[in-house]
Write a protein that holds these residues in place. Structure first.
Motif, PDB file in Angstrom:
ATOM      1  N   ARG A   5       0.844  -1.197   0.000  1.00 49.30           N
ATOM      2  CA  ARG A   5       0.000   0.000   0.000  1.00 49.30           C
ATOM      3  C   ARG A   5       0.876   1.243   0.000  1.00 49.30           C
ATOM      4  O   ARG A   5       1.973   1.243   0.552  1.00 49.30           O
ATOM      5  CB  ARG A   5      -0.962  -0.012   1.169  1.00 49.30           C
ATOM      6  CG  ARG A   5      -0.323  -0.032   2.521  1.00 49.30           C
ATOM      7  CD  ARG A   5      -1.389  -0.222   3.600  1.00 49.30           C
ATOM      8  NE  ARG A   5      -0.829  -0.050   4.914  1.00 49.30           N
ATOM      9  CZ  ARG A   5      -0.226  -0.999   5.615  1.00 49.30           C
ATOM     10  NH1 ARG A   5      -0.096  -2.210   5.109  1.00 49.30           N
ATOM     11  NH2 ARG A   5       0.260  -0.758   6.808  1.00 49.30           N
ATOM     12  N   LYS A   6       0.346   2.291  -0.624  1.00 50.33           N
ATOM     13  CA  LYS A   6       1.066   3.564  -0.709  1.00 50.33           C
ATOM     14  C   LYS A   6       0.677   4.464   0.453  1.00 50.33           C
ATOM     15  O   LYS A   6      -0.368   4.295   1.069  1.00 50.33           O
ATOM     16  CB  LYS A   6       0.722   4.282  -2.009  1.00 50.33           C
ATOM     17  CG  LYS A   6       1.274   3.616  -3.229  1.00 50.33           C
ATOM     18  CD  LYS A   6       0.946   4.425  -4.461  1.00 50.33           C
ATOM     19  CE  LYS A   6       1.379   3.679  -5.705  1.00 50.33           C
ATOM     20  NZ  LYS A   6       1.082   4.427  -6.908  1.00 50.33           N
ATOM     21  N   SER A   7       1.491   5.453   0.675  1.00 55.62           N
ATOM     22  CA  SER A   7       1.229   6.436   1.707  1.00 55.62           C
ATOM     23  C   SER A   7      -0.064   7.183   1.420  1.00 55.62           C
ATOM     24  O   SER A   7      -0.397   7.477   0.268  1.00 55.62           O
ATOM     25  CB  SER A   7       2.383   7.443   1.757  1.00 55.62           C
ATOM     26  OG  SER A   7       2.031   8.560   2.532  1.00 55.62           O
ATOM     27  N   SER A   8      -0.781   7.532   2.463  1.00 57.73           N
ATOM     28  CA  SER A   8      -1.990   8.336   2.297  1.00 57.73           C
ATOM     29  C   SER A   8      -1.649   9.757   1.854  1.00 57.73           C
ATOM     30  O   SER A   8      -2.521  10.495   1.422  1.00 57.73           O
ATOM     31  CB  SER A   8      -2.780   8.369   3.604  1.00 57.73           C
ATOM     32  OG  SER A   8      -1.995   8.951   4.627  1.00 57.73           O
ATOM     33  N   TYR A   9      -0.380  10.136   1.932  1.00 63.64           N
ATOM     34  CA  TYR A   9       0.059  11.447   1.482  1.00 63.64           C
ATOM     35  C   TYR A   9       0.258  11.503  -0.034  1.00 63.64           C
ATOM     36  O   TYR A   9       0.479  12.560  -0.586  1.00 63.64           O
ATOM     37  CB  TYR A   9       1.359  11.859   2.173  1.00 63.64           C
ATOM     38  CG  TYR A   9       1.183  12.144   3.631  1.00 63.64           C
ATOM     39  CD1 TYR A   9       0.677  13.362   4.070  1.00 63.64           C
ATOM     40  CD2 TYR A   9       1.516  11.189   4.582  1.00 63.64           C
ATOM     41  CE1 TYR A   9       0.505  13.621   5.418  1.00 63.64           C
ATOM     42  CE2 TYR A   9       1.349  11.443   5.936  1.00 63.64           C
ATOM     43  CZ  TYR A   9       0.846  12.661   6.337  1.00 63.64           C
ATOM     44  OH  TYR A   9       0.677  12.910   7.667  1.00 63.64           O
ATOM     45  N   SER A  10       0.208  10.386  -0.704  1.00 65.19           N
ATOM     46  CA  SER A  10       0.394  10.344  -2.149  1.00 65.19           C
ATOM     47  C   SER A  10      -0.885  10.813  -2.830  1.00 65.19           C
ATOM     48  O   SER A  10      -1.924  10.179  -2.728  1.00 65.19           O
ATOM     49  CB  SER A  10       0.711   8.924  -2.627  1.00 65.19           C
ATOM     50  OG  SER A  10       1.915   8.497  -2.081  1.00 65.19           O
ATOM     51  N   GLY A  15       1.405  10.399  -7.106  1.00 65.32           N
ATOM     52  CA  GLY A  15       1.114   9.085  -6.565  1.00 65.32           C
ATOM     53  C   GLY A  15       2.126   8.018  -6.903  1.00 65.32           C
ATOM     54  O   GLY A  15       2.185   6.981  -6.261  1.00 65.32           O
ATOM     55  N   GLU A  20       6.087   2.296  -0.968  1.00 71.37           N
ATOM     56  CA  GLU A  20       4.983   1.431  -0.580  1.00 71.37           C
ATOM     57  C   GLU A  20       5.477   0.549   0.554  1.00 71.37           C
ATOM     58  O   GLU A  20       6.666   0.249   0.627  1.00 71.37           O
ATOM     59  CB  GLU A  20       4.554   0.547  -1.743  1.00 71.37           C
ATOM     60  CG  GLU A  20       4.040   1.320  -2.933  1.00 71.37           C
ATOM     61  CD  GLU A  20       3.745   0.433  -4.122  1.00 71.37           C
ATOM     62  OE1 GLU A  20       2.723   0.659  -4.777  1.00 71.37           O
ATOM     63  OE2 GLU A  20       4.543  -0.490  -4.398  1.00 71.37           O
TER      64      GLU A  20
END
Length: 58
Positions: A5-10, A15, A20
Motif C-alpha cells: 500500500r502507498k502512503s496516504s500522502y500520495s 502518486g 509502498e
C-alpha cells in the motif's frame, strides 16, 4: 508479501513518487512505487519504528 500500500500522502499528481509498504506479523517491507520489481528493504517489525525515527532526526 502481497499487501502493498502507498502512503496516504500520495496524491493523484505524485502518486507514483513515493514508497509502498507491506506488512506481515513479523516483518515490514518497503519498496519504491516507481520500480516495484526492483529492490525491497525488509525489516523485522520491532525495528521499523526506530528506523523511521532515525530518518526524522536531522
Amino acid at each position: 508479501m502481497d499487501n502493498w500500500r502507498k502512503s496516504s500522502y500520495s496524491g493523484p499528481d505524485d502518486g507514483n513518487a513515493c514508497v509502498e509498504i507491506a506488512t506481515s506479523p513479523t516483518h515490514i517491507a518497503v519498496r519504491d512505487s516507481k520500480a516495484p520489481a526492483r529492490a525491497t528493504l525488509t525489516f523485522p517489525a520491532k525495528v521499523f519504528t526506530p528506523f523511521l525515527e532515525a530518518l526524522k532526526t536531522p
